[in-house]
Design a protein around this motif. Structure first.
Motif, PDB file in Angstrom:
ATOM      1  N   TYR A   1       0.837  -1.198   0.000  1.00  0.00           N
ATOM      2  CA  TYR A   1       0.000   0.000   0.000  1.00  0.00           C
ATOM      3  C   TYR A   1       0.873   1.251   0.000  1.00  0.00           C
ATOM      4  O   TYR A   1       1.899   1.309   0.674  1.00  0.00           O
ATOM      5  CB  TYR A   1      -0.884  -0.026   1.236  1.00  0.00           C
ATOM      6  CG  TYR A   1      -1.557   1.270   1.562  1.00  0.00           C
ATOM      7  CD1 TYR A   1      -1.156   2.023   2.653  1.00  0.00           C
ATOM      8  CD2 TYR A   1      -2.600   1.751   0.761  1.00  0.00           C
ATOM      9  CE1 TYR A   1      -1.772   3.216   2.961  1.00  0.00           C
ATOM     10  CE2 TYR A   1      -3.215   2.950   1.070  1.00  0.00           C
ATOM     11  CZ  TYR A   1      -2.801   3.676   2.167  1.00  0.00           C
ATOM     12  OH  TYR A   1      -3.402   4.861   2.456  1.00  0.00           O
ATOM     13  N   VAL A   2       0.418   2.264  -0.756  1.00  0.00           N
ATOM     14  CA  VAL A   2       1.142   3.534  -0.816  1.00  0.00           C
ATOM     15  C   VAL A   2       0.269   4.677  -0.316  1.00  0.00           C
ATOM     16  O   VAL A   2       0.650   5.409   0.594  1.00  0.00           O
ATOM     17  CB  VAL A   2       1.624   3.816  -2.252  1.00  0.00           C
ATOM     18  CG1 VAL A   2       2.217   5.213  -2.343  1.00  0.00           C
ATOM     19  CG2 VAL A   2       2.630   2.768  -2.701  1.00  0.00           C
ATOM     20  N   ALA A   3      -0.902   4.831  -0.927  1.00  0.00           N
ATOM     21  CA  ALA A   3      -1.750   5.970  -0.573  1.00  0.00           C
ATOM     22  C   ALA A   3      -3.188   5.691  -0.981  1.00  0.00           C
ATOM     23  O   ALA A   3      -3.438   4.875  -1.865  1.00  0.00           O
ATOM     24  CB  ALA A   3      -1.258   7.239  -1.253  1.00  0.00           C
ATOM     25  N   ALA A   4      -4.121   6.386  -0.345  1.00  0.00           N
ATOM     26  CA  ALA A   4      -5.530   6.231  -0.658  1.00  0.00           C
ATOM     27  C   ALA A   4      -6.246   7.567  -0.548  1.00  0.00           C
ATOM     28  O   ALA A   4      -5.806   8.468   0.187  1.00  0.00           O
ATOM     29  CB  ALA A   4      -6.183   5.207   0.271  1.00  0.00           C
ATOM     30  N   ILE A   5      -7.351   7.671  -1.276  1.00  0.00           N
ATOM     31  CA  ILE A   5      -8.134   8.904  -1.253  1.00  0.00           C
ATOM     32  C   ILE A   5      -9.608   8.545  -1.286  1.00  0.00           C
ATOM     33  O   ILE A   5     -10.015   7.588  -1.945  1.00  0.00           O
ATOM     34  CB  ILE A   5      -7.732   9.824  -2.432  1.00  0.00           C
ATOM     35  CG1 ILE A   5      -8.363  11.217  -2.285  1.00  0.00           C
ATOM     36  CG2 ILE A   5      -8.061   9.188  -3.777  1.00  0.00           C
ATOM     37  CD1 ILE A   5      -7.737  12.256  -3.212  1.00  0.00           C
ATOM     38  N   SER A   6     -10.403   9.304  -0.565  1.00  0.00           N
ATOM     39  CA  SER A   6     -11.831   9.026  -0.492  1.00  0.00           C
ATOM     40  C   SER A   6     -12.531   9.430  -1.794  1.00  0.00           C
ATOM     41  O   SER A   6     -11.956  10.108  -2.647  1.00  0.00           O
ATOM     42  CB  SER A   6     -12.450   9.798   0.673  1.00  0.00           C
ATOM     43  OG  SER A   6     -12.300  11.199   0.472  1.00  0.00           O
ATOM     44  N   ARG A   7     -13.791   9.032  -1.900  1.00  0.00           N
ATOM     45  CA  ARG A   7     -14.576   9.372  -3.095  1.00  0.00           C
ATOM     46  C   ARG A   7     -14.609  10.864  -3.332  1.00  0.00           C
ATOM     47  O   ARG A   7     -14.489  11.324  -4.460  1.00  0.00           O
ATOM     48  CB  ARG A   7     -16.005   8.856  -2.908  1.00  0.00           C
ATOM     49  CG  ARG A   7     -16.403   7.689  -3.739  1.00  0.00           C
ATOM     50  CD  ARG A   7     -17.858   7.345  -3.480  1.00  0.00           C
ATOM     51  NE  ARG A   7     -18.748   8.493  -3.599  1.00  0.00           N
ATOM     52  CZ  ARG A   7     -20.039   8.467  -3.317  1.00  0.00           C
ATOM     53  NH1 ARG A   7     -20.576   7.347  -2.857  1.00  0.00           N
ATOM     54  NH2 ARG A   7     -20.774   9.529  -3.460  1.00  0.00           N
ATOM     55  N   SER A   8     -14.803  11.607  -2.274  1.00  0.00           N
ATOM     56  CA  SER A   8     -14.921  13.059  -2.409  1.00  0.00           C
ATOM     57  C   SER A   8     -13.574  13.744  -2.600  1.00  0.00           C
ATOM     58  O   SER A   8     -13.507  14.890  -3.036  1.00  0.00           O
ATOM     59  CB  SER A   8     -15.603  13.633  -1.168  1.00  0.00           C
ATOM     60  OG  SER A   8     -14.747  13.485  -0.045  1.00  0.00           O
ATOM     61  N   GLY A   9     -12.513  13.049  -2.241  1.00  0.00           N
ATOM     62  CA  GLY A   9     -11.182  13.662  -2.264  1.00  0.00           C
ATOM     63  C   GLY A   9     -10.842  14.389  -0.985  1.00  0.00           C
ATOM     64  O   GLY A   9      -9.729  14.884  -0.828  1.00  0.00           O
ATOM     65  N   GLY A  10     -11.805  14.421  -0.051  1.00  0.00           N
ATOM     66  CA  GLY A  10     -11.592  15.173   1.172  1.00  0.00           C
ATOM     67  C   GLY A  10     -10.724  14.479   2.203  1.00  0.00           C
ATOM     68  O   GLY A  10     -10.223  15.117   3.140  1.00  0.00           O
ATOM     69  N   ARG A  11     -10.558  13.184   2.059  1.00  0.00           N
ATOM     70  CA  ARG A  11      -9.706  12.444   3.014  1.00  0.00           C
ATOM     71  C   ARG A  11      -8.640  11.686   2.254  1.00  0.00           C
ATOM     72  O   ARG A  11      -8.894  11.118   1.187  1.00  0.00           O
ATOM     73  CB  ARG A  11     -10.532  11.457   3.831  1.00  0.00           C
ATOM     74  CG  ARG A  11     -11.340  12.080   4.939  1.00  0.00           C
ATOM     75  CD  ARG A  11     -11.873  11.002   5.870  1.00  0.00           C
ATOM     76  NE  ARG A  11     -10.786  10.294   6.546  1.00  0.00           N
ATOM     77  CZ  ARG A  11     -10.958   9.156   7.206  1.00  0.00           C
ATOM     78  NH1 ARG A  11     -12.142   8.590   7.268  1.00  0.00           N
ATOM     79  NH2 ARG A  11      -9.958   8.575   7.807  1.00  0.00           N
ATOM     80  N   THR A  12      -7.435  11.698   2.777  1.00  0.00           N
ATOM     81  CA  THR A  12      -6.328  10.954   2.199  1.00  0.00           C
ATOM     82  C   THR A  12      -5.600  10.195   3.300  1.00  0.00           C
ATOM     83  O   THR A  12      -5.724  10.512   4.491  1.00  0.00           O
ATOM     84  CB  THR A  12      -5.330  11.877   1.479  1.00  0.00           C
ATOM     85  OG1 THR A  12      -4.827  12.839   2.414  1.00  0.00           O
ATOM     86  CG2 THR A  12      -5.978  12.597   0.310  1.00  0.00           C
ATOM     87  N   ASP A  13      -4.849   9.211   2.869  1.00  0.00           N
ATOM     88  CA  ASP A  13      -4.052   8.416   3.817  1.00  0.00           C
ATOM     89  C   ASP A  13      -2.789   7.962   3.105  1.00  0.00           C
ATOM     90  O   ASP A  13      -2.801   7.756   1.885  1.00  0.00           O
ATOM     91  CB  ASP A  13      -4.858   7.205   4.292  1.00  0.00           C
ATOM     92  CG  ASP A  13      -4.115   6.396   5.347  1.00  0.00           C
ATOM     93  OD1 ASP A  13      -3.409   5.422   4.978  1.00  0.00           O
ATOM     94  OD2 ASP A  13      -4.202   6.749   6.536  1.00  0.00           O
ATOM     95  N   TYR A  14      -1.697   7.817   3.863  1.00  0.00           N
ATOM     96  CA  TYR A  14      -0.424   7.436   3.281  1.00  0.00           C
ATOM     97  C   TYR A  14       0.266   6.374   4.120  1.00  0.00           C
ATOM     98  O   TYR A  14       0.150   6.359   5.353  1.00  0.00           O
ATOM     99  CB  TYR A  14       0.509   8.652   3.182  1.00  0.00           C
ATOM    100  CG  TYR A  14      -0.023   9.750   2.321  1.00  0.00           C
ATOM    101  CD1 TYR A  14      -0.796  10.779   2.843  1.00  0.00           C
ATOM    102  CD2 TYR A  14       0.233   9.763   0.948  1.00  0.00           C
ATOM    103  CE1 TYR A  14      -1.315  11.785   2.049  1.00  0.00           C
ATOM    104  CE2 TYR A  14      -0.273  10.770   0.141  1.00  0.00           C
ATOM    105  CZ  TYR A  14      -1.042  11.764   0.690  1.00  0.00           C
ATOM    106  OH  TYR A  14      -1.550  12.755  -0.120  1.00  0.00           O
ATOM    107  N   ALA A  15       0.997   5.510   3.443  1.00  0.00           N
ATOM    108  CA  ALA A  15       1.881   4.600   4.166  1.00  0.00           C
ATOM    109  C   ALA A  15       2.947   5.429   4.863  1.00  0.00           C
ATOM    110  O   ALA A  15       3.358   6.482   4.359  1.00  0.00           O
ATOM    111  CB  ALA A  15       2.514   3.611   3.194  1.00  0.00           C
ATOM    112  N   GLU A  16       3.391   4.956   6.017  1.00  0.00           N
ATOM    113  CA  GLU A  16       4.386   5.698   6.784  1.00  0.00           C
ATOM    114  C   GLU A  16       5.648   5.953   5.972  1.00  0.00           C
ATOM    115  O   GLU A  16       6.282   7.007   6.100  1.00  0.00           O
ATOM    116  CB  GLU A  16       4.737   4.927   8.060  1.00  0.00           C
ATOM    117  CG  GLU A  16       3.670   4.971   9.142  1.00  0.00           C
ATOM    118  CD  GLU A  16       3.452   6.374   9.679  1.00  0.00           C
ATOM    119  OE1 GLU A  16       2.297   6.711  10.003  1.00  0.00           O
ATOM    120  OE2 GLU A  16       4.437   7.135   9.772  1.00  0.00           O
ATOM    121  N   SER A  17       5.994   4.996   5.125  1.00  0.00           N
ATOM    122  CA  SER A  17       7.258   5.080   4.385  1.00  0.00           C
ATOM    123  C   SER A  17       7.264   6.184   3.328  1.00  0.00           C
ATOM    124  O   SER A  17       8.331   6.565   2.842  1.00  0.00           O
ATOM    125  CB  SER A  17       7.556   3.737   3.714  1.00  0.00           C
ATOM    126  OG  SER A  17       6.518   3.386   2.816  1.00  0.00           O
TER     127      SER A  17
END
Length: 127
Positions: free
Chosen positions: A47-63
């Motif tokens: 996993y590297v990164a993710a984004i919600s449908r709206s684009g309002g939330r994101t998440d990233y791998a620590e690395s």
């Protein structure tokens, strides 16, 4: 189902920046949460990164926190991954993935939750 096509990979030097793009076709991109994963030679897809449908939330791998930025343009049915300060360890095939969701704010970090995948784009970072 949605079809995903990645682009933007290539051979770059350490320290360079790169932006990967993923264009969705078929169903409307805005109905899907999106993610980026990568697979280096001989390693599991991670996993590297993710984004919600709206684009309002994101998440990233620590690395990759602080160097990678995920974004999306629902009008253009696309999602992007900007990578700054590339290092040789970033060398991998990068995959775009999508999961249909009714939630506009959920992000998905687990590979097995995604059921739509692109073919991948190769990123090679030379030192």
């Amino acid at each position: 189902q949605v079809q995903l096509t990645e682009s933007g990979g290539g051979l770059v030097q350490a320290g360079d920046s790169l932006t990967l793009s993923c264009v969705a076709s078929g169903r409307t991109n805005s109905q899907y949460a999106m993610g980026w994963f990568r697979q280096a030679p001989g390693k599991e897809r991670e996993y590297v990164a993710a984004i919600s449908r709206s684009g309002g939330r994101t998440d990233y791998a620590e690395s990759v926190k602080g160097r990678f930025t995920i974004s999306r343009d629902n009008a253009a049915n696309s999602v992007h991954l900007q990578i700054n300060s590339l290092i040789p360890e970033d060398t991998a095939v990068y995959y775009c993935a999508a999961v249909y969701t009714y939630s506009s704010i959920s992000v998905f970090t687990r590979r097995r939750l995604y059921d739509n995948w692109g073919q991948g784009t190769q990123v090679t970072v030379s030192s």
